[in-house]
Design a protein around this motif. Structure first.
Motif, short mmCIF file in Angstrom:
data_model
loop_
_atom_site.label_atom_id
_atom_site.label_comp_id
_atom_site.label_asym_id
_atom_site.label_seq_id
_atom_site.Cartn_x
_atom_site.Cartn_y
_atom_site.Cartn_z
N VAL A 64 32.62 35.01 40.16
CA VAL A 64 31.21 34.63 39.99
C VAL A 64 31.14 33.10 40.06
N TYR A 65 30.19 32.59 40.85
CA TYR A 65 30.04 31.13 41.02
C TYR A 65 28.62 30.71 40.64
N ARG A 75 30.56 26.07 41.24
CA ARG A 75 31.59 26.08 40.22
C ARG A 75 31.93 27.53 39.85
N HIS A 76 33.23 27.78 39.66
CA HIS A 76 33.73 29.11 39.33
C HIS A 76 33.43 29.40 37.87
N LEU A 77 32.74 30.49 37.61
CA LEU A 77 32.40 30.84 36.23
C LEU A 77 33.48 31.77 35.69
N LEU A 78 34.13 31.39 34.56
CA LEU A 78 35.28 32.17 34.11
C LEU A 78 35.02 32.91 32.81
N ASP A 79 33.95 32.57 32.08
CA ASP A 79 33.76 33.19 30.77
C ASP A 79 33.22 34.61 30.92
N SER A 116 32.69 39.53 46.14
CA SER A 116 33.87 40.42 46.12
C SER A 116 34.77 40.01 47.29
N THR A 117 36.08 40.02 47.04
CA THR A 117 37.02 39.43 48.01
C THR A 117 38.05 40.45 48.44
N GLY A 118 38.80 40.07 49.49
CA GLY A 118 39.76 40.98 50.12
C GLY A 118 41.01 41.25 49.33
N CYS A 119 41.13 40.70 48.09
CA CYS A 119 42.32 41.05 47.31
C CYS A 119 41.89 41.83 46.08
N TYR A 120 40.79 42.56 46.21
CA TYR A 120 40.29 43.42 45.14
C TYR A 120 39.96 42.62 43.87
N LYS A 121 39.49 41.34 44.05
CA LYS A 121 39.09 40.56 42.87
C LYS A 121 37.64 40.14 43.08
N ASP A 127 26.23 38.83 46.01
CA ASP A 127 24.96 39.17 45.37
C ASP A 127 24.48 37.99 44.53
N PHE A 128 23.16 37.65 44.63
CA PHE A 128 22.57 36.61 43.76
C PHE A 128 22.14 37.23 42.44
#
Length: 1974
Positions: free
Chosen positions: A1853-1854, A1860-1864, A1845-1850, A1834-1835
Motif C-alpha cells: 500500500v502506498y 511512500r510505502h505504508l507499512l503499519d 498487487s505484485t507478481g511475487c504474491y505480495k 486500487d485507490f
C-alpha cells in the motif's frame, strides 16, 4: 498299456461345504424359485433348502468374487479373478451359461449389477484404474467404459428410478455416474459439512434421486442428487458391509454382527443381533444380507449362511457352514463310517456327514491344525498342529486324550498304522516320530533320513514298513517301529502298502507331465479296488488316473471347481466318494465316484458335466492306438504362416528408415512410368494346405483363391476376374448360401477377412482385430448374416461375426492344436462345430463367448484327427471325415457310428439335398446316400478319364483331393497338385485350371517369338504354358530333380534347364525330350542363358559362385568365370554375345568376357551405353532406384527390362510387382506397384513383344500373366496400381495461417499453467500476519464500545438493503473462434438463427434480435462443429472438443451431439483421439458421425452416434488432417484432406478402406496441402488447396484443376444440398473483380465473387454456409458476416477481438457499456443492452489496460510498449499521451477525485500523473521498492492511498501522490477502498484453491455493494465468493465456459452484470447477476 488311456470311470460333484464370506460382499440371494444362490471357490452354487440339494455352475476358470441377481431373479451374473477374467451370466434353474462377457477387464471383476429391466449389466474391474464397464450382456457387447476411481470400488448400483444413472462407492468416495452415448461421466458426491469424508462400503438407490449408503464408521449416509443431506448416526457400531433393497424396505448388515431392517423411508423397523442368538459367537461379522418377504438370508465372514424367519428372529437357522480364514490342509476319513474330518488354520476341527451333507460336530483347538488321522477302530482322532504339537481326541465327544509337543516346526502329516498300534508323525523339520498308541502315545521310534520337510507317509499292510516323501522329492523307507532306514531297495520290492498317498514312486510316475519334473501335486490317494488314483494339484484341478500308472504323461480326466491349491484329497472308506479340500478357498468338495459299469447308463450325464472340458484333456503322449499322422497332414501341420515382415508394418518401417536417411533423398526422383499392367490370368490353385475352398457361384462361375488373389473363373469363356483386396496369402474361402458373396481370410499380423461380391468385385465388409498371424477357416451361417472364423494363433481363436456390421459377436479359444474347419449349424445360427487335430467340438454361443463341448467318442472311436466336417439336414446330426479314411456320424455330441470311406484321409465333404459327396487322398470322389449307408457311385480322377476339352494335362493319376463342390450338374474338384477339375455325372473329367505343385517355383523363360513361356519348379516338373487366349499348360515333363532356371534358345527350338543338383540339360522345346545334359557343379544352377543372335554360347551360373560358358554346337565347356565372392543370382549377355554381366548374392556387379570368362572392369557410366541383349540384373547405377527405402528388410529378387528399354519390372520378397522408368537412377525411384503374389516374387519376364508380363510366385506356386497397357489406350480399371508414396519433396506451398493451424498445440484446462511469470509462495501457503489486536493481546468482546471498524469498501448503493448475488447466468458472449477452426458457422431454422462456438460454449444467435442461448456441457474448448442436414434430425448439432490422453475418463476428448433449440445432450462420444477432435461430419442419413483426431496418427473414426457405438476407426495420415466430410449422398463414402493429403474412404462393415488421390493423369500436377472439400454429382469431389487452386477429382483421380480460384489458400467450401451450388472462401485482398467469397455452379466452372466490406487489408475466410438467398461467412478476424446473394450487401452479425489475450477491461461508471483492450491493438466499446459493438478504436499496437474516469468522460489506455493514451469519450479525440516506460503497462487507474492517474507497469513501478495540470502529463512521483511487476491497483475512497498487487504474491500500500510505502498494518486495516480488484490480501485469502500448483487466480473484482466477489483463474473458471473471505479455501460457486486463462473480470454499474475476459479464447462473456430475494 492301460495307463495310456484315461480311466473310464468318472467323478460327479455332489456337494460343496462352505460359502465365500471373506473379501466379498453382497453375494447371497434368493432366486425366484426360493432357492439360494451364492458362490464358493470357482463354483456358483444353487441350494434348495426344501430338498437339501445343490446344483453347481462351473463355467469359471478361477475364483468367483462377485455376483449379481437379475431383477427377474432367475439369471445370475458372476465375475471372477484372473489375468483375463470374464463374467458369466447363467440360469439358476438349468445352471447353463447364457452369456460370457470377456476381453475387457484385467485382474478381476470386483462388482456387478443389473439395471432395472435387466438388459444391461455394469461391472467394475480390479485393475489399477478400477474400470467401470457397461454391457449389453445378451449380445456380449461392451457399450461403454470409463476409469472408475484411483482406489478400490466396493459397490455399484443402477439408479432404479432414473434411466442411465448409476452410483458407485468405495475407498473415501462415492460417485454418481450418468451414461450418455458411450460416455460414462462421474460426479463426485459432496460430503460437505454434513458428514466426514470416509470410505463407503455399500449403497442402495431410492426414489427422488435419493441414495442410501453404508459407511465404514457404521453410519448411514443419505444423498440427494450428489449432495449428502443427512446421516443416520450409529445405525451399526462398525462398518456396514451389505445393504439390500426389498419391496418392504432395506436390510443392512454390518461388522458388528447385527442385521437391521428399515422401511422405505429408512426409518428403523427392527434389529437382529446375531451374536446374541444360539448360533452366535463373538466376532461374527455380516458380509451379505438378502431380505425377501418374511425370510432374511445372512452370509458371514466365517463362511456361514443363516436363514432368519422374521417373526422368530432370535432363532436363526444355520443352513451352511464352512471353514473360515487361513488355509485348510487337514483331511481324514473315518475308517468305517461315511464321515470326513477337516481341520484348518482357523483352529477348528469339523466332522462332516457325507450322507446327510451336514456338519455334525465342531471343536475349537488352541493352534492352527495342519493334518489329521483317524485310527483303524474309529475311536481316536489325531490332529497335527502348526506349532509342532499334536493332539488326540475321542471321535465320540471330541474330548482330549493326549497333547504332546516334541517338535518346534509344523506337523504336516500323521498316520495310524493299519494294525492300529502306532502313530507316525511327520514334521516340517524332516523327522518322523513313531508313537505307541496303547502306551498312551509314548515315543518309541524316530526316522531321520530326510533333509527336507515331510510331505507324505504310507504304512505297509503288515505295519512293518513306512515310506515317506519329502520336500526334495525323495522317497525313503524305514523299518518299523524303530525307524531304521532301509537302504537295500530289494527288501521293499514286494511290500504291499496299506494306502497310497505318496506323490513319488514307480506306481504313480504317470501323474507327472511327460517332459517336466515340476512337482505341483499336493496330494494323491489310490483306490486299489477301482484301480484309480485321484490327485490334487496347485492349479485347483482334481484328476483321475488309472492305478498303477507307470509311464510319465499318463492320460487322465480332470475336474475343476477349486480355486487355487487343492491341498488334500481322500477316498471315503467305501470308495463311494472323493473328498477334496481347497487351501485358500476353505471349501470341502464331495465328489460322487461313478465306476465304469455305471457309466454305460450315464449317457444322460447332467449336461453340466460337459461344460468347459470337465472331461479330460487328454495329454499328448505316445498313444499307440492312434495311427501315425498321414504324411500330408504332418507336412501341413508343420507349415508356419509367420512372416518376418508383415505388410501392415511397412508404413512404420518406411517412416523409421526415412528418419535415418533424410539426407539421401535430396535428388529429384524420376516420375513413375506411363505404362501400367493389369492382371490377366493366374495359373494355379491353392490346394496343398487348404480345403473346401472352391465353389460354383449361382451363375455358374467358379470361385477359388491362389496367392493373395480371389479368382472368379468363367469356364465358358476361359477368362478370369480378380479380387485384389488382400495383401498376403489367402488361406480360406467360403461362399454365401444365398447371394454370390465370398468370404476370404488371409495371413497377417492382424489378419483380415474380406467379404466381397463376385459380380462387382467390391468389398462389402472387412473384418479385423480378432485374430493373429492368419485366418485358416471361415463359414457363413445358413441365413448368411453371420460368419465364423478360426485363426492360426496358438490357441486357434474362434470368432463369430455379424459381418455386415463388422461386429464381433463372440470369441473363444479353440484348441491348442490346429483346427482345419469350422461349420455353422444350418438350423440354429448359435451353434457351430470345429474339427482339427485330435479335435471335434460342438459349440454354442453365449453372449460374447462360445461354450464348447468335446465330441464324446464312447467306445466306438478313437480320438482321431478330423479333416472335414458338415452338418446333416437335422439340427443334431453332424458328419466328420477323419485322417484314417473313416466318416464319423454324430448325434448331438455323441458318436453314433463310423463308416470306412477312403484309403487315407478324407479331406473334403459336401452335403447335398439327398446325400453327401466325399473326396480323399486316394483321388477318388464318392457319392453317398443321406445316411452314409451305401456308396452310390465313385469317380476316379485318372488321365484316361480326361475329356477332350481339357485345358492342360493331368500330371499323375489319383491326385489327393482337397476340395469338392457340386452344382450345375457337375462335381468340382480341387487337388493338392493345384488342379481344378470338373467331373461330369457320367464320368468324363475336364481340367480347367492348374498350377505347380508344392515346392518353390523359380525358373521362368519366355519364348523368343511365340506367346508361350516355360517354368521349372522344385516339384520336379518342367512345364510349357500358352499365354494366348487358350491359357493352358501345353506340355509337362517330369525331371529327376527340381529346377531353378530355364531359358529358350534364340531360335526357340531348344530349352535349357538348370537343376538343383548342379546339372543342367537341354531339351527339345516342342517335345521336351533330352538333347544333352551335363553335371559339372555340386550346387544349384541359379541362372542359365543362351548368347543372343545364333545362340552360339550357353552361360550357366551356379550357386557355388562360378559361371561356366559352353559352346552349344560342340557341347563342350569352353570357359569358366571366376571371382564372385558369393553365389551368382543373375546373368545377362550384351547384344553382341561378347560380354556377360553377373550379379552375386554379395551385391557385386561383375563383368566377364566370353568365351574364356576373363574378368573385365567396366566403369559405371559405361554400363548403360553398352547395348544389353537382356537386363535382368538388379544392381548397378541404371537400377539404383528400384531398391526400396527399406532395402534392409526386403530384397528385390528379380527384374526384367522391356525390349523397347523403357520400363523395368521388378519383383521382391514382399510379393510386390513394381514398374519403374528405365534407367531408374537416384535412390528410391517412383513406381507403380501391384499386389497379387503373396510372399516372394521369384521371377518376372516380359514376352517377346512386351505385350505381357509374366511373374512367378515362389511359395504361392502361381504363374501370373499381366497385360501391359500403354498410356493412351487404357480405361482406368479398378485394379490399378497403388502409387508410390506421394509425399514428394516438393512442398504444397506455404501460408502463415495454415502453418499456424497445423502447428498449434491445444492447451487442456486441467493442465493449464500460469499466464503470468509469477514467483514466490502462493497466498494460502504464506504465514498469516497477526492483526494489531492479536499482537497487543487484546481480546475484543463481541459487542465492543471501541469505534467500529471502517468499511473495507466504499459502497455506492447505500440506503438500499444489500442483497448478495447468488448466481451468475451467461447472457452474452462476444467472440467467435475463427482463427484456427473451420466450417463452424451454420444457419439453423431457415436462416433465422446462426450457430457457432467460442471457448467451450456453443452459441445459438438470433440474427434479428442478437439474443443468444448457450450449450455449456463441454468441459474444454470446442474445436469443430457441424449440423445434421437430414430432415429427420432437425437442429441436431455435433461439437468436438480438445482433451487429454484417450483414457475414456472425463478429461478425454469427446464429441457432444445436442439439440440446438432446447440444448438437450443427445449423446456423448468419448473418443480415442488423444489431444482433441478437429473435424466432425454427419452422413447422408444423419445416423453416422465421422470424426478426425489430433493424435499423431490423425485417426479417423465413424460412430453410430445414437447408440454411442464406434463402428470403425483407422489411422488417417501421418500429418495433420484438416477436414473430413461424408459425401452428401452417402453413408459409406467420405473424403479427408490435410497436409499434402487427400484420401477417398469407404466404410465396409467395420473396416475403413482408403485410396490416395491419384495425380498421375495430369502433367505436372503435384500433391499440395489440401484445406477444404466439397462435392458434386456423379462422384465428383472438389478440394481447395493452399495455393488457391481447386482440384477436381473423379472417383479418386484428379481430372482438372481450377487454377487460382482464390489468390490465397481456399480455407472453406460448402456444398448446397438443394441446388448443388458451391461456395468457396479463401484468403484474398479485396479487389474490383475478386473477393474472398465466391459462389460457383455445380461443376466449378463459373463463379460470382463477393467482397466483404470489413475494411481489412486481406480478408481471410474460415467458414462459409449458404442459406436462402444469403451466404454466411466466418472470418479469421472473429467476425461473422451475412452476405446477400442478390445485392452483395454485407451485414456484420458478430464482432470480436482477433487476437488475445484480452487484458484490459473497464466498465462504465453509470451505463451498461464496457471497454475491452486486447493484444490485437484494438479497444472496443460494447453495449450490453443492445447486444452489440458500439465503437472500435484501432491503436496499431497491442493494448494492455484500460480504465474509465469516475465520471465516465475520459478513458485511459495502457499499451504493451509502455505508452499510455488518454481519450475523451465524447469525441474519441486523444487528450494526451505519454511514454515514460519501456515495458508493458499492466494497470491504469483514475483516482476517485479524478485528480491523479496511476500507471503500473512491469518495470516494477507505479507512476502518478496529476491530471489537473493539463494534457502534458508530467509525472509527479512514483512508487519505489515494488518487489515485482504490478498486476492490479486500487485507490482508496479518499484518493489518498493506492494498493498494488505484485507478481511475487505480495500486496503493498502506498500513499498518493508521494509514493511512500505504508507499512503499519493497523493503518492499512482502517482504509476504505474505492474499488477492490486485488487478488492478494487477507480479505481475499479464500479465493486461492488447493489445486493451484501450476495455475493462478489472475483477476478479481468486488461488487459495488461490497459483499460479493468474482475471480477469474488459469483454469478458465469464473468463481463467485462472498466478500470478505479470509478463511482458506472458501466456499464458492464455479462457472465454466472460458478456455484456459481468464485475464480480467469486472462488475458493471449497479452490479447488474459481470464481464469476464478470456485469454486463449479472445472472447468476452457477460453474465447476468441473480440477486437473492429480500
Amino acid at each position: 498299456m492301460a495307463a495310456r488311456s484315461a480311466p473310464s470311470c468318472h467323478l460327479r460333484l455332489e456337494w460343496v461345504y462352505g460359502y465365500r464370506g471373506h473379501q466379498c460382499r453382497n453375494n447371497l440371494y434368493y432366486t425366484a424359485a426360493k432357492e439360494i444362490v451364492y458362490f464358493v471357490a470357482g463354483v456358483g452354487v444353487v441350494y434348495s433348502p426344501r430338498e437339501h440339494r445343490q446344483k453347481f455352475y462351473r463355467g469359471h476358470s478361477d475364483d468367483i468374487i462377485s455376483l449379481a441377481l437379475h431383477p427377474e431373479r432367475v439369471l445370475v451374473a458372476t465375475g471372477q479373478v484372473g489375468k483375463e477374467p470374464y463374467i458369466c451370466v447363467w440360469d439358476s434353474y438349468t445352471v447353463q451359461t447364457i452369456s460370457v462377457l470377456k476381453d475387457v477387464h484385467t485382474h478381476g471383476v470386483a462388482c456387478l449389477a443389473f439395471d432395472l429391466d435387466g438388459q444391461r449389466l455394469v461391472s467394475v474391474g480390479l485393475d489399477s484404474k478400477n474400470a467401470v464397464c457397461i454391457w449389453d450382456w445378451k449380445r456380449g457387447k461392451m457399450l461403454s467404459m470409463a476409469p472408475g476411481h484411483t482406489d478400490r470400488i466396493f459397490d455399484i448400483s443402477w439408479d432404479l428410478y432414473q434411466p442411465n444413472r448409476l452410483v458407485s462407492c468405495g475407498v473415501k468416495h462415492i460417485k454418481f455416474w450418468s451414461l450418455c452415448g458411450n460416455a460414462l461421466t462421474p460426479k463426485r458426491g459432496v460430503f460437505g459439512k454434513t458428514g466426514d469424508l470416509q470410505t463407503i462400503l455399500c449403497l442402495a438407490c431410492a426414489r427422488d434421486e435419493l441414495t442410501y449408503s453404508g459407511a465404514l464408521s457404521g453410519d448411514i449416509y443419505v444423498w440427494k442428487g450428489i449432495n449428502l443431506i443427512r446421516t443416520i448416526q450409529g445405525a451399526h457400531t462398525a462398518g456396514i458391509f451389505s445393504m439390500n433393497a426389498s419391496e418392504e424396505g432395506f436390510a443392512t448388515g454390518g461388522r458388528d454382527g447385527c442385521i437391521r431392517l428399515w422401511d422405505l423411508t429408512f426409518k428403523p423397523i427392527t434389529v437382529i443381533d446375531l451374536r446374541e442368538t444360539d448360533q452366535g459367537y463373538k466376532g461374527l461379522s455380516v458380509r451379505s444380507v438378502c431380505w425377501r418377504g418374511d425370510h432374511i438370508l445372512v452370509g458371514t465372514q466365517d463362511s456361514e449362511i443363516f436363514e432368519i424367519v422374521v417373526h422368530e428372529r432370535n432363532k436363526p437357522f444355520l443352513i451352511m457352514q464352512g471353514h473360515c480364514e487361513g488355509e485348510l490342509w487337514a483331511l481324514a476319513v473315518h475308517p468305517t463310517k461315511p464321515l470326513a474330518v477337516t481341520g484348518s488354520d482357523d483352529r477348528s476341527v469339523r466332522l462332516w456327514s457325507l450322507v446327510d451333507h451336514a456338519l455334525i460336530a465342531r471343536c475349537n483347538m488352541e493352534e492352527p491344525i495342519r493334518c489329521a488321522a483317524v485310527n483303524v477302530d474309529g475311536i481316536h482322532l489325531a490332529l497335527g498342529m502348526k506349532d509342532g504339537s499334536f493332539t488326540v481326541l475321542r471321535v465320540r465327544d471330541m474330548t482330549e486324550v493326549v497333547h504332546i509337543k516334541d517338535r518346534k516346526e509344523a506337523i504336516h502329516e500323521l498316520k495310524y498304522s493299519p494294525d492300529g498300534t502306532y502313530l507316525a508323525v511327520g514334521c516340517n523339520d524332516g523327522s518322523v516320530d513313531i508313537y505307541g498308541v496303547a502306551q498312551r502315545y509314548k515315543k518309541i521310534g524316530e526316522c531321520v533320513g530326510s533333509l527336507s520337510f515331510i510331505t507324505h507317509l504310507d504304512w505297509s499292510s503288515d505295519s512293518r514298513y513306512l515310506q515317506t516323501n519329502d520336500g526334495d522329492g525323495r522317497r525313503l523307507f524305514y523299518r518299523m517301529p524303530g525307524g531304521r532306514e532301509v537302504t537295500n531297495k530289494e527288501e521293499v520290492k514286494g511290500v504291499h502298502w496299506a494306502s497310497w498317498t505318496c506323490v513319488s514312486g514307480l506306481e504313480v510316475n504317470g501323474i507327472l507331465p511327460k517332459y517336466s519334473d515340476i512337482n505341483d501335486i499336493n496330494s494323491v490317494d489310490g483306490n486299489y479296488m477301482g484301480q484309480v488314483l485321484v490327485t490334487a494339484d496347485d492349479y485347483g484341478i482334481v484328476k483321475l488316473f488309472r492305478y498303477p500308472c507307470l509311464r510319465k504323461g499318463a492320460k487322465f480326466k480332470k475336474y475343476i471347481g477349486h480355486s487355487a491349491h487343492v491341498t488334500n484329497v481322500r477316498w471315503s472308506h467305501d470308495y463311494q466318494w472323493v473328498i477334496s479340500i481347497g487351501g485358500a478357498d476353505h471349501s470341502v468338495f464331495q465328489w460322487k465316484f461313478i465306476p465304469e459299469r455305471k457309466l454305460k447308463d450315464a449317457l444322460h450325464i447332467a449336461p453340466q458335466e460337459s461344460l468347459v472340458d470337465s472331461n479330460s484333456d487328454e495329454s499328448d503322449s505316445d498313444l499307440s492306438d492312434v495311427p501315425e499322422l498321414d504324411s500330408e497332414i504332418e507336412q501341413e501341420t508343420q507349415l508356419t504362416y509367420r512372416r518376418q515382415v508383415y505388410k501392415e508394418d511397412l508404413p512404420q518401417l518406411k517412416e523409421q528408415y526415412k528418419e535415418k536417411r533424410k539426407s539421401d533423398t535430396s535428388k529429384r526422383r524420376e516420375r513413375a512410368p506411363e505404362n501400367s499392367i493389369r492382371l490377366h490370368f493366374v495359373h494355379g490353385y491353392r490346394g496343398y494346405d487348404c480345403r473346401s475352398n472352391l465353389f460354383y457361384t449361382q451363375i455358374g462361375e467358379i470361385v477359388y483363391h491362389v496367392a493373395a488373389v480371389g479368382v472368379i473363373y468363367n469356364r465358358q469363356q476361359n477368362t478370369q476376374r480378380f479380387y485384389l483386396g488382400h495383401d498376403d496369402d489367402i488361406l480360406c474361402l467360403a461362399i454365401h448360401p444365398v447371394k454370390d458373396y465370398v468370404a476370404t481370410g488371409q495371413v497377417g499380423r492382424d489378419p483380415s477377412i474380406h467379404i466381397w461380391d463376385t459380380e462387382t468385385i467390391k468389398p462389402l465388409s472387412v473384418l479385423k482385430g480378432c485374430h493373429q498371424y492368419g485366418v485358416c477357416a471361415v463359414d457363413f451361417s445358413a441365413d448368411g448374416k453371420r460368419l465364423a472364423s478360426v485363426g492360426i494363433d496358438d490357441s486357434h481363436t474362434i470368432v463369430l461375426w455379424d459381418w455386415k456390421r463388422g461386429e464381433k459377436l463372440s470369441t473363444t479359444r479353440g484348441s491348442k492344436d490346429k483346427i482345419f474347419v469350422v461349420k455353422m449349424n444350418p438350423c440354429v445360427p448359435d451353434k457351430l462345430i470345429t474339427a482339427g487335430i485330435k479335435h471335434m467340438k460342438f459349440w454354442r454361443r453365449a453372449g460374447g463367448g462360445l461354450i464348447g463341448r468335446k465330441g464324446y467318442m464312447g467306445t466306438l472311436g478313437k480320438n482321431d484327427t478330423m479333416m472335414c466336417a458338415v452338418y446333416g439336414w437335422t439340427e443334431e446330426m453332424a458328419f466328420s471325415g477323419t485322417s484314417t479314411g473313416d466318416v464319423c456320424i454324430w448325434r448331438d455330441i455323441f458318436l453314433v457310428k463310423t463308416v470306412k470311406a477312403h484309403d487315407g484321409p478324407v479331406f473334403s465333404m459336401h452335403a447335398l439335398e439327398k446325400g453327401f459327396v466325399t473326396g480323399g487322398k486316394d483321388g477318388i470322389v464318392a457319392l453317398w446316400d443321406d445316411s452314409f449307408e451305401r456308396c452310390l457311385k465313385t469317380y476316379a480322377i485318372k488321365r484316361a478319364a480326361l475329356a477332350p476339352g481339357s485345358k492342360g494335362l493331368l500330371l499323375e493319376d489319383n491326385p489327393s483331393i482337397r476340395a469338392i463342390s457340386l452344382g450345375h450338374g457337375h462335381i468340382l474338384v480341387g487337388t493338392k497338385n493345384g488342379e481344378i477339375l470338373e467331373v461330369d455325372k457320367s464320368g468324363p473329367v475336364t481340367l480347367l485350371v492348374q498350377g505347380h505343385m508344392e515346392g518353390e517355383v523359380w525358373g521362368l523363360a519366355t519364348h523368343p517369338y511365340l506367346p508361350i513361356c516355360a517354368t521349372v519348379s522344385d516339384d520336379k516338373t518342367l512345364r510349357i504354358w500358352d499365354l494366348s487366349p487358350s491359357h493352358c499348360m501345353l506340355a509337362v515333363r517330369k525331371l529327376k530333380k527340381g529346377g531353378r532356371c530355364c531359358c529358350f534358345s534364340p531360335d526357340g527350338k531348344a530349352l535349357a534347364v538348370g537343376l538343383s543338383d548342379g546339372s543342367f540339360l537341354m531339351a527339345n522345346a516342342d517335345t521336351l525330350e533330352d538333347l544333352v545334359s551335363f553335371h559339372h557343379r555340386r550346387d544349384i544352377i541359379s541362372d542359365i542363358r543362351f548368347s543372343p543372335g545364333s545362340g552360339k554360347y550357353l552361360a550357366v551360373a551356379s550357386q557355388d559362385g562360378f559361371a561356366d560358358i559352353y559352346h552349344v554346337a560342340s557341347s563342350k565347356r569352353v570357359g569358366v568365370c571366376r571371382g564372385a565372392a558369393s553365389h551368382i543370382t543373375h546373368i545377362d549377355w550384351d547384344a553382341r554375345g561378347k560380354l556377360l554381366q553377373v550379379n552375386t548374392g554379395a551385391k557385386e556387379q561383375l563383368f566377364f568376357e566370353a568365351p574364356r570368362g576373363k574378368r573385365q572392369t567396366v566403369p559405371g557410366a559405361e554400363v548403360e551405353k553398352i547395348g544389353w541383349a537382356s537386363w535382368t540384373g538388379v544392381l548397378g547405377v541404371c537400377c539404383e532406384g528400384i531398391w526400396p527405402v527399406i532395402g534392409e528388410v526386403t530384397d528385390v529378387t528379380a527384374c526384367c527390362l522391356t525390349n523397347d528399354k523403357m520400363v523395368l519390372a521388378t519383383g521382391d520378397d514382399l510379393g510386390f510387382v513394381k514398374l519403374f522408368r528405365y534407367p531408374a537412377k537416384g535412390k528410391c525411384g517412383k513406381f507403380k506397384r501391384y499386389v497379387a503374389h503373396s510372399a516372394h516374387v521369384t521371377n518376372v519376364r516380359w514376352t517377346y513383344d512386351d505385350s505381357m508380363l509374366v511373374t512367378l510366385g515362389g511359395a504361392d506356386m502361381s504363374l501370373m500373366v499381366w497385360t501391359n497397357e500403354a498410356e493412351g489406350c487404357r480405361e482406368r480399371g479398378p485394379c490399378d496400381s497403388e502409387e508410390s508414396d506421394a509425399d514428394s519433396e516438393e512442398d504444397g506451398g506455404y501460408d502463415s495461417d495454415v502453418t499456424r493451424e497445423n502447428e498449434i498445440s491445444y492447451a487442456i484446462r486441467a493442465f493449464s499453467t500460469n499466464l503470468r511469470p509469477m514467483f514466490g509462495l502462493k497466498p494460502h501457503l504464506q504465514q498469516k500476519e497477526p492483526s494489531v489486536d492479536e499482537r497487543q493481546g487484546i481480546v475484543r468482546p463481541p459487542v465492543s464500545r471501541a469505534p467500529p471498524q471502517p468499511e473495507k469498501l466504499q459502497t455506492n448503493n447505500v440506503g438500499k438493503k444489500k442483497r448478495p448475488i447468488e448466481d451468475l447466468v451467461l447472457e452474452l458472449v462476444f467472440g467467435y473462434r475463427g482463427r484456427d477452426c473451420r466450417n463452424n458457422v451454420h444457419y439453423l431454422n431457415d436462416g433465422d438463427d446462426i450457430i457457432y462456438h467460442t471457448a467451450s460454449i456453443g452459441i445459438l444467435h438470433n440474427v434479428a434480435t442478437g439474443a443468444q442461448s448457450f450449450y455449456q456441457e463441454h468441459n474444454d474448448d470446442i474445436l469443430c462443429l457441424t449440423v445434421n442436414q437430414h430432415p429427420k434430425f432437425i437442429n441436431i448439432v455435433a461439437t468436438g472438443q480438445v482433451g487429454d490422453s484417450a483414457d475414456m475418463s472425463a478429461t478425454a476428448p469427446s464429441i457432444h451431439i445436442w439439440d440446438a433449440v432446447n440444448k438437450q445432450t443427445l449423446s456423448i462420444l468419448r473418443c480415442y483421439h488423444s489431444k482433441g477432435v478437429c473435424s466432425v461430419s454427419f452422413s447422408a442419413t444423419g445416423k453416422l458421425l465421422l470424426s478426425v483426431g489430433l493424435d499423431p496418427e490423425h485417426t479417423v473414426t465413424i460412430w453410430r452416434w445414437q447408440e454411442g457405438a464406434k463402428i470403425a476407426s483407422k489411422a488417417g495420415h501421418n500429418q495433420r488432417i484438416f477436414v473430413a466430410e461424408f459425401r452428401p449422398d452417402s453413408d459409406s463414402q467420405f473424403v479427408s484432406v490435410g497436409v499434402k493429403h487427400v484420401k477417398f474412404w469407404t466404410l465396409a462393415g467395420r473396416a475403413l478402406l482408403s485410396k490416395k488421390g491419384l495425380l498421375s493423369t495430369l502433367e505436372d500436377a503435384r500433391m499440395q496441402t489440401m484445406l477444404a472439400v466439397a462435392f458434386g454429382a456423379s462422384n465428383l469431389t472438389f478440394t481447395g488447396t493452399i495455393s488457391g487452386d481447386v482440384c477436381v477429382w473423379k472417383d479418386h483421380v484428379l481430372c482438372r484443376v481450377v487454377a487460382r480460384a482464390h489468390t490465397g489458400p481456399v480455407f472453406a467450401m460448402y456444398t448446397t444440398l438443394r441446388d448443388g451450388l458451391i461456395v468457396t472462401g479463401g484468403k484474398e485482398r479485396p479487389s474490383k473483380e475478386g473477393g474472398a467469397v465466391k459462389l460457383w455452379d455445380q461443376e466449378l466452372r463459373r463463379c460470382r465473387a463477393f467482397r466483404l466490406e470489413t475494411g481489412q487489408v486481406t480478408d481471410c475466410v474460415r467458414s462459409v454456409c449458404r442459406g436462402k438467398g444469403k451466404i454466411l461467412v466466418g472470418t479469421k478476424n472473429a467476425e461473422i458476416i451475412e452476405v446477400g446473394e442478390k445485392n452483395a450487401a454485407c451485414s456484420i452479425l458478430v464482432h470480436g477481438h482477433v487476437d488475445g489475450p484480452i487484458w484490459g477491461l473497464a466498465t462504465h461508471p453509470s451505463r451498461d457499456f464496457f471497454l475491452s483492450a486486447a493484444e490485437d491493438g484494438t479497444v472496443i466499446l460494447w453495449d450490453i443492452a443492445d447486444k452489440k459493438m458500439l465503437n472500435k478504436v484501432t491503436l496499431g499496437l497491442a493494448a494492455r489496460a484500460v480504465s474509465y474516469s469516475p465520471e465516465g468522460d475520459m478513458v485511459a489506455i495502457g499499451m504493451k510498449n509502455g505508452e499510455f493514451i488518454v481519450l475523451l469519450v465524447s469525441s474519441l479525440k486523444i487528450w494526451g499521451k505519454k511514454r515514460d516506460r519501456r515495458c508493458p503497462i499492466h494497470d491504469i487507474r483514475f483516482s476517485p477525485d479524478s485528480r491523479f492517474l496511476a500507471v503500473g507497469s512491469s518495470e516494477n513501478s507505479v507512476d502518478f500523473y496529476d491530471l489537473s495540470l493539463g494534457p502534458t502529463l508530467n509525472r509527479v512521483s512514483c512508487c519505489r521498492d515494488i518487489p515485482s511487476f504490478v498486476i492490479q491497483m486500487d485507490f482508496s475512497a479518499d484518493s489518498r492511498y493506492l494498493q498494488v498487487s505484485t507478481g511475487c504474491y505480495k500486496r503493498h500500500v502506498y500513499e498518493v501522490p508521494s509514493g511512500r510505502h505504508l507499512l503499519d498494518p493497523a493503518a492499512i486495516d482502517r482504509i476504505t477502498w474505492a474499488t477492490w480488484t486485488s487478488i492478494l490480501g487477507n480479505e481475499v485469502l479464500g479465493i486461492w484453491s488447493r489445486h493451484a500448483e501450476k495455475a493462478d487466480v489472475n483477476c478479481a473484482c468486488v461488487s459495488h455493494s461490497g459483499i460479493s466477489l468474482v475471480t477469474g483463474d488459469d483454469f478458465g473458471m469464473v468463481k463467485l465468493f462472498d466478500f470478505p473471505c479470509p478463511e482458506k479455501f472458501a466456499k464458492h460457486k464455479r462457472f465454466l465456459g472460458h478456455s484456459p486463462h481468464v485475464t480480467n473480470i469486472r462488475f458493471t454499474s449497479g452490479d447488474r452484470h459481470v464481464v469476464s475476459a478470456g485469454g486463449d479464447d479472445c472472447s468476452l462473456f457477460v453474465w447476468r447477476c441473480v440477486h437473492m430475494p429480500h
